[in-house]
Design a protein around this motif. Structure first.
Motif: not given
Length: 161
Positions: A33, A29, A39
């Motif tokens: 990002e 993640y 997001n």
């Protein structure tokens, strides 16, 4: 070698790849990002589409497995999710990531619905529980490989920055 052993090995490795893919995305993640400017919500949608695809794929390919056989469905599922994993890895456009992740999830559903059942159906009755435990151990193996991959790749990414 007995035929059920091949089914156990292929099903275990398919589970390993399935879980590896599922968990690796969550580990990545923060990297995604930064790389894609996504997001947390967008990444969660991406993760969720893979799971939703698995349910849809299990329903579709479950019917096919009942008619055509579990072996062919397991092969198609594993080959399909492998191809779409590679496409996902080299994608950089969010809309394409969503599409590829959804299709990949459908193929993973094919593996979900056929792999374990294939191994259990081919196992001798006195070895069914043992076979099931070996196949399910693919989950732990996939999770462990995800941790190793994340550790190696995060060290590589730190050195690039």
């Amino acid at each position: 070698m007995k035929s059920y052993i091949h089914a156990v090995i292929s099903s275990t490795l398919a589970w390993t790849g399935n879980v590896y893919d599922l968990v690796l995305l969550t580990f990545a993640y923060s990297f995604m990002e930064k790389l894609f400017g996504l997001n947390f919500f967008q990444l969660t949608i991406l993760f969720s589409l893979g799971l939703i695809g698995r349910v849809i794929g299990a329903m579709i390919f479950g019917r096919i497995a009942d008619i055509k056989g579990r072996k062919i469905v397991n092969i198609i599922g594993t080959a399909g999710y492998s191809v779409f994993q590679i496409m996902f890895a080299f994608s950089s456009v969010y809309a394409f990531l969503l599409l590829v992740r959804s299709i990949q999830g459908i193929f993973m559903g094919a593996q979900w619905t056929s792999g374990t059942v294939l191994a259990i159906e081919q196992a001798p009755k006195q070895k069914v529980q043992f076979v099931n435990s070996i196949v399910q151990a693919g989950y732990a193996l996939g999770y462990a490989l995800t941790g190793v991959t994340f550790t190696v790749m995060s060290n590589c990414m730190d050195s690039i920055e």
